[in-house]
Design a protein around this motif. Structure first.
Motif, mmCIF file in Angstrom:
data_model
loop_
_atom_site.group_PDB
_atom_site.id
_atom_site.type_symbol
_atom_site.label_atom_id
_atom_site.label_comp_id
_atom_site.label_asym_id
_atom_site.label_seq_id
_atom_site.Cartn_x
_atom_site.Cartn_y
_atom_site.Cartn_z
ATOM 1 N N PRO A 181 0.609 -0.828 0.094
ATOM 2 C CA PRO A 181 0.157 -0.020 0.082
ATOM 3 C C PRO A 181 1.303 1.833 -0.281
ATOM 4 C CG PRO A 181 -0.952 -1.579 1.389
ATOM 5 C CD PRO A 181 0.705 -2.405 0.745
ATOM 6 N N ASN A 182 1.692 1.319 1.256
ATOM 7 C CA ASN A 182 2.517 2.757 0.830
ATOM 8 C C ASN A 182 3.260 2.990 -0.601
ATOM 9 O OD1 ASN A 182 2.095 2.853 3.493
ATOM 10 N ND2 ASN A 182 4.286 2.462 4.177
ATOM 11 N N GLU A 183 3.797 1.873 -1.281
ATOM 12 C CA GLU A 183 4.139 1.824 -2.549
ATOM 13 C C GLU A 183 3.104 2.099 -3.430
ATOM 14 O OE1 GLU A 183 7.227 -0.075 -5.410
ATOM 15 O OE2 GLU A 183 7.093 -1.217 -4.197
ATOM 16 N N THR A 184 2.193 1.950 -3.245
ATOM 17 C CA THR A 184 1.035 2.765 -3.935
ATOM 18 C C THR A 184 0.675 4.051 -3.811
ATOM 19 O OG1 THR A 184 -0.043 0.379 -4.149
ATOM 20 C CG2 THR A 184 -1.657 2.012 -5.082
ATOM 21 N N TYR A 185 1.118 4.485 -3.069
ATOM 22 C CA TYR A 185 -0.172 5.787 -2.029
ATOM 23 C C TYR A 185 1.498 6.661 -2.877
ATOM 24 C CZ TYR A 185 -3.851 3.644 0.175
ATOM 25 O OH TYR A 185 -4.873 3.071 -0.216
ATOM 26 N N LEU A 186 2.890 6.011 -2.924
ATOM 27 C CA LEU A 186 3.679 7.147 -2.780
ATOM 28 C C LEU A 186 3.842 7.467 -4.293
ATOM 29 C CD1 LEU A 186 6.628 7.869 -2.243
ATOM 30 C CD2 LEU A 186 7.757 5.965 -2.583
ATOM 31 N N ASN A 187 3.619 7.072 -5.610
ATOM 32 C CA ASN A 187 3.526 7.248 -6.730
ATOM 33 C C ASN A 187 2.563 7.820 -6.867
ATOM 34 O OD1 ASN A 187 5.407 5.257 -6.834
ATOM 35 N ND2 ASN A 187 4.409 2.938 -7.749
ATOM 36 N N GLU A 231 4.387 19.638 -11.099
ATOM 37 C CA GLU A 231 4.180 20.990 -10.405
ATOM 38 C C GLU A 231 5.928 21.001 -10.071
ATOM 39 O OE1 GLU A 231 1.495 23.029 -10.080
ATOM 40 O OE2 GLU A 231 0.038 21.388 -10.168
ATOM 41 N N THR A 232 5.648 22.714 -10.515
ATOM 42 C CA THR A 232 7.475 22.793 -10.581
ATOM 43 C C THR A 232 7.997 23.540 -8.459
ATOM 44 O OG1 THR A 232 7.496 23.315 -12.848
ATOM 45 C CG2 THR A 232 9.417 24.378 -11.194
ATOM 46 N N ILE A 233 8.633 21.954 -8.113
ATOM 47 C CA ILE A 233 8.729 22.540 -6.470
ATOM 48 C C ILE A 233 9.817 22.215 -6.260
ATOM 49 C CG2 ILE A 233 7.830 21.629 -3.983
ATOM 50 C CD1 ILE A 233 5.515 22.721 -5.584
ATOM 51 N N SER A 234 10.877 23.595 -5.777
ATOM 52 C CA SER A 234 11.679 23.350 -5.557
ATOM 53 C C SER A 234 12.528 23.347 -3.760
ATOM 54 C CB SER A 234 12.672 24.781 -5.672
ATOM 55 O OG SER A 234 12.374 25.522 -5.472
ATOM 56 N N GLU A 235 10.924 23.876 -3.536
ATOM 57 C CA GLU A 235 10.877 23.416 -1.485
ATOM 58 C C GLU A 235 10.227 23.636 -0.900
ATOM 59 O OE1 GLU A 235 14.001 26.495 0.884
ATOM 60 O OE2 GLU A 235 11.780 26.933 1.262
ATOM 61 N N GLU A 279 6.732 5.886 9.069
ATOM 62 C CA GLU A 279 7.365 5.315 8.000
ATOM 63 C C GLU A 279 6.450 5.473 6.549
ATOM 64 O OE1 GLU A 279 6.529 0.507 6.590
ATOM 65 O OE2 GLU A 279 5.659 1.472 7.911
ATOM 66 N N PHE A 280 6.135 6.151 6.096
ATOM 67 C CA PHE A 280 5.518 6.712 4.706
ATOM 68 C C PHE A 280 7.094 8.026 4.289
ATOM 69 C CE2 PHE A 280 3.255 9.028 1.286
ATOM 70 C CZ PHE A 280 2.701 8.380 0.699
ATOM 71 N N PHE A 281 7.470 8.614 5.573
ATOM 72 C CA PHE A 281 8.024 9.873 5.331
ATOM 73 C C PHE A 281 9.565 9.523 4.741
ATOM 74 C CE2 PHE A 281 11.988 11.964 7.160
ATOM 75 C CZ PHE A 281 11.658 13.024 6.659
ATOM 76 N N LEU A 282 10.078 8.062 5.753
ATOM 77 C CA LEU A 282 11.255 7.810 5.271
ATOM 78 C C LEU A 282 10.993 6.568 3.690
ATOM 79 C CD1 LEU A 282 11.844 5.591 8.448
ATOM 80 C CD2 LEU A 282 12.916 7.735 7.705
ATOM 81 N N THR A 283 9.908 6.335 3.310
ATOM 82 C CA THR A 283 10.008 6.017 1.679
ATOM 83 C C THR A 283 9.908 7.159 1.059
ATOM 84 O OG1 THR A 283 8.267 4.740 3.012
ATOM 85 C CG2 THR A 283 9.071 4.715 -0.090
ATOM 86 N N LEU A 284 9.706 8.621 1.299
ATOM 87 C CA LEU A 284 8.939 9.148 0.721
ATOM 88 C C LEU A 284 10.165 10.642 0.014
ATOM 89 C CD1 LEU A 284 7.172 11.495 -1.021
ATOM 90 C CD2 LEU A 284 7.305 12.734 1.224
ATOM 91 N N LEU A 285 11.164 10.398 1.597
ATOM 92 C CA LEU A 285 11.948 11.538 1.566
ATOM 93 C C LEU A 285 13.484 10.872 0.668
ATOM 94 C CD1 LEU A 285 13.149 13.836 3.359
ATOM 95 C CD2 LEU A 285 14.870 11.864 4.664
ATOM 96 N N PRO A 286 13.437 9.961 -0.001
ATOM 97 C CA PRO A 286 14.758 9.763 -0.884
ATOM 98 C C PRO A 286 14.247 9.500 -2.425
ATOM 99 C CG PRO A 286 14.461 7.398 -0.148
ATOM 100 C CD PRO A 286 13.544 8.705 0.764
ATOM 101 N N GLU A 287 13.269 10.039 -2.672
ATOM 102 C CA GLU A 287 11.811 10.713 -3.908
ATOM 103 C C GLU A 287 12.346 12.125 -4.297
ATOM 104 O OE1 GLU A 287 11.702 8.568 -5.924
ATOM 105 O OE2 GLU A 287 10.738 6.268 -5.580
ATOM 106 N N LEU A 288 12.279 12.715 -2.579
ATOM 107 C CA LEU A 288 12.001 14.314 -3.453
ATOM 108 C C LEU A 288 13.624 14.717 -2.876
ATOM 109 C CD1 LEU A 288 9.652 14.934 -0.013
ATOM 110 C CD2 LEU A 288 9.082 15.060 -2.429
ATOM 111 N N ILE A 338 14.348 18.499 -4.366
ATOM 112 C CA ILE A 338 13.150 19.096 -4.123
ATOM 113 C C ILE A 338 13.570 19.442 -2.364
ATOM 114 C CG2 ILE A 338 11.111 19.063 -2.832
ATOM 115 C CD1 ILE A 338 10.045 17.923 -5.667
ATOM 116 N N LYS A 339 13.706 20.384 -2.220
ATOM 117 C CA LYS A 339 14.236 20.932 -1.385
ATOM 118 C C LYS A 339 13.649 20.566 0.130
ATOM 119 C CE LYS A 339 17.463 23.923 1.765
ATOM 120 N NZ LYS A 339 17.969 25.697 1.743
#
Length: 767
Positions: free
Chosen positions: A653-659, A668-672, A680-689, A694-695
């Motif tokens: 589920p986490n990977e599905t929602y992450l995608n 969007e154009t996001i820099s920060e 747990e979801f934050f740890l999965t998201l962090l490397p993708e950002l 994205i800072k």
């Protein structure tokens, strides 16, 4: 061009505060010639020792993984050793355990190699008087690592120290290794920079100690591509390590050029590498040394074939020619009294053509008043009107003498041009594919039998060239015939990029002495920067493949076909975005173009229905071809999950929602950005950002229990609203709705607005 990571590295070289530079070892300084580290255990499984001890070596990989798992579970230390791992096989003798350990070390040694880029970085750092240390979280000891790979490292004597977790019982992952290094050298965190590939151990953990770090890793676009390849392909041979290295070397900052570099480096590079080696072998076995490459695609194939000839130092044996011709250029010279008639033309192969286009192709203008009012009618309208077809047939019959005059004039010019090429009878004529039409026509017009070579050939291609000596890089058989026909029905993705800035030949004309091709200036691609990025990617792949002795047969022709059809059938959202913007010609003179994926194709596909459009391809690959050039890509642009479901994606589920979340962010154009939630979801998201540059400005908790997490400042809701931050991600699934309402209400109470708020709600599933 220097890659982006090198530019970051340069900043630290020029920073006088930096005294030490720390490098991770595995997958940074040292790479393995396998796709994943655990694939080493698969390599061991074929050894006689493994088969003798375990009877069936096929199970050894899982046994070795399980042994390591048990060893970590049993240990109270931060790190384990290889000896402790093999001790888990307690039913084996000590001698057997020792032999297995030695076999693993020998296998590692066989597949390990030094990353020359990091080697260059170390050389440069030494020139800047920086101290170099190596730091690794690894169950191998320092002595073992030196034994199997680092003893051959050029600058091993210049390395100040090597810190290994199995020796010190301290890890980067928990941060204790960084504390130890700082203490050993009495360093402040701002006096050292660390470089590594593991986000948590090498980046977040270092940042948490206020140590600067460089994430030595490929970006999110290529990461998504590899996910799709693993789902689509039954097997990926040991080729990812090289493609990963080339992907890391991407020098482009903007996403478009970054994408086309990747496409050249990781897809087109293997295509030309594999094909060129195949062609060299074919030529050497048969003494074929004269090759004519039919343009347009022929030019890029010739470029990389020549590169390998030069690398092998056999280029002086070969005589290569570029042939300016095309189906358009040879249409009039090849006309007969029987085949100029519109009834004998396969209308399915013409996309968005008008009646006037047929006349242009014949070198005619419409003079019949009754036809003039219909000149802009489409192929479909022509196909469905017997009266109109009869009118066209009659008019063409009336103009047969003019048609034949045009034919004879262009035929004579073509033959004179052909004679000027000086191609011996035993020459190879290479064309990309697929129906061997060019070979058939050239053979008939010149009355000579050349050697027919195609990159791929359809069933019709075999029929068209049956009476000629022929070779095809991608074989056609019952196992892959559908994929070959699929490639034939949607070749634009590759042909547009392979053609690059080269224009089509429309025919021939004569100056005072020579016959020259007539070039259509409308057919060149306007955005030349993406072609440069694409070519740079291929060049970089070839440089790496030569440097690291990539096997000539690393990819089979079947592998290459799968690489290509994966893009067509199961594209990533980035392939859909950037390849979908490529222009295709939809008129005879190429003055009118549409994109591979357009609003028109989306609307038409929606009208038909996503599943129905896909089902149509099973019986007719050209169904709705003129309206929807790329069905699977257009489907993905409408519903990016649709094609994934066809390949039985079983994501947690986490990977599905992450995608789903990343899909929204990428629009969007996001820099920060600031992130609400640190679970747990934050740890999965962090490397993708981080991969998206994205800072992360702040982390937010409703009731913070800490002021800092992984090096990031943690604020409460009351504190974040006092900042200038207005762009947020909610890093939670189960509590997304509550957190969203809480964040919004906090901002409203303080009369502040949120510009972007990204979240995924299980029930709403909306942004």
């Amino acid at each position: 061009m220097r890659n982006l990571l090198y530019k970051d590295f340069g900043k630290y070289l020029n920073d006088k505060n930096i005294k030490y530079i720390s490098f991770d070892i595995f997958d940074t300084l040292v790479f393995r010639r396998v796709n994943e580290p655990i694939d080493i255990f698969s390599k061991m499984s074929s050894n006689k020792l493994i088969k003798k001890i375990f009877e069936d070596g096929a199970n050894f990989k899982q046994l070795r993984i399980t042994a390591e798992k048990y060893a970590r579970k049993a240990s109270i230390k931060e790190e384990i050793t290889l000896t402790e791992i093999y001790a888990q096989f307690n039913y084996l003798t000590k001698n057997q355990q020792k032999k297995l350990l030695e076999l693993e070390l020998k296998t590692e040694q066989k597949f390990l190699f030094i990353n020359s880029e990091i080697e260059d970085w170390i050389k440069l750092a030494l020139a800047y008087n920086k101290k170099i240390i190596l730091v690794s979280d690894m169950y191998l000891t320092k002595k073992q690592i030196l034994q199997i790979i680092l003893k051959d490292f050029t600058y091993i004597d210049k390395i100040d120290n090597i810190f290994v977790s199995s020796n010190l019982n301290k890890t980067k992952y928990l941060g204790t290794m960084y504390d130890y290094v700082l203490e050993q050298y009495s360093l402040k965190p701002n006096e050292i920079v660390h470089i590594g590939d593991n986000f948590l151990s090498d980046i977040s953990s270092a940042n948490n100690k206020n140590i600067n770090a460089i994430y030595y890793h490929y970006d999110y676009m290529y990461a998504e591509q590899i996910k799709h390849e693993k789902l689509y392909l039954s097997d990926i041979k040991d080729t990812l390590y090289l493609r990963n290295l080339v992907a890391i070397n991407n020098p482009y900052k903007d996403d478009k050029n970054k994408f086309f570099y990747h496409f050249g480096a990781t897809i087109a590079g293997p295509i030309f590498w594999s094909f060129s080696h195949w062609l060299i072998k074919l030529c050497q076995q048969n003494d074929f040394y004269n090759i004519g490459f039919i343009l347009r695609e022929g030019k890029i194939f010739k470029r990389y074939f020549s590169a390998l000839l030069e690398q092998k130092k056999i280029d002086n044996k070969f005589h290569l020619k570029e042939i300016h011709t095309s189906r358009k250029a040879l249409y009039i010279p090849s006309i007969t009294n029987e085949n100029y008639n519109i009834n004998t033309t396969n209308l399915d192969f013409y996309r968005n053509w008008k009646i006037k286009d047929f006349y242009t192709q014949l070198g005619l203008s419409i003079s019949n008043k009754n036809l003039l009012e219909h000149e802009n009618k489409s192929v479909d309208e022509l196909r469905n009107s017997k009266t109109l077809i009869a009118l066209v047939i009659q008019d063409l019959t009336n103009n047969v003498h003019q048609i034949m005059d045009n034919k004879n004039s262009q035929l004579n010019l073509f033959l004179e041009y052909w004679e000027s090429l000086n191609l011996p009878q035993n020459s190879i004529l290479f064309d990309f594919g697929a129906n061997a039409t060019m070979h058939k026509i050239i053979s008939e017009l010149t009355h000579q039998k050349y050697i027919n070579v195609l990159f791929y050939r359809t069933q019709l291609g075999f029929e068209n060239s049956f009476n000629q000596q022929q070779y095809t890089y991608i074989p056609y058989n019952e196992d892959n015939q559908h994929k070959i026909e699929l490639l034939r029905s949607c070749p634009d993705i590759f042909e547009i990029l392979f053609n690059g800035t080269l224009e089509t030949t429309l025919g021939y004309q004569k100056d005072l002495t020579n016959v020259l091709p007539i070039i259509d200036t409308h057919t060149t691609i306007e955005d030349t920067s993406i072609i440069k990025s694409f070519i740079n990617g291929i060049d970089n792949y070839f440089d790496h493949a030569i440097q690291y002795n990539q096997k000539e047969d690393a990819f089979s022709s079947y592998d290459i076909l799968n690489l290509m059809t994966r893009v067509i059938e199961f594209p990533t959202i980035y392939e859909v975005k950037y390849l979908g913007e490529l222009p295709i010609n939809v008129s005879q003179d190429a003055s009118k173009k549409i994109t591979l994926i357009s609003n028109q194709s989306k609307n038409k596909l929606t009208e038909i229905g996503l599943q129905q459009a896909l089902d149509n391809l099973k019986t007719n690959l050209y169904k709705n071809w003129e309206y929807i050039p790329w069905t699977q890509g257009t489907i993905t642009s409408i519903d990016y999950k649709f094609m994934k479901q066809k390949y039985s994606v079983r994501e947690n589920p986490n990977e599905t929602y992450l995608n789903m979340l990343l899909q929204k962010i990428d629009l969007e154009t996001i820099s920060e950005i600031s992130i609400y939630g640190t679970g747990e979801f934050f740890l999965t998201l962090l490397p993708e950002l981080l991969l998206r540059n994205i800072k992360i400005k702040y982390l937010i908790e409703t009731k913070p229990s800490k002021k800092e997490f992984l090096g990031y400042t943690v604020l409460s809701l009351e504190e974040i609203v006092q900042t200038e931050q207005n762009c947020f991600i909610i890093a939670s699934i189960a509590f997304a709705s509550i957190m969203k309402e809480t964040l919004i209400s906090t901002f409203e109470l303080n009369n502040k607005e949120i510009r972007y708020l990204f979240y995924i709600n299980i029930k709403e599933n909306e942004h």
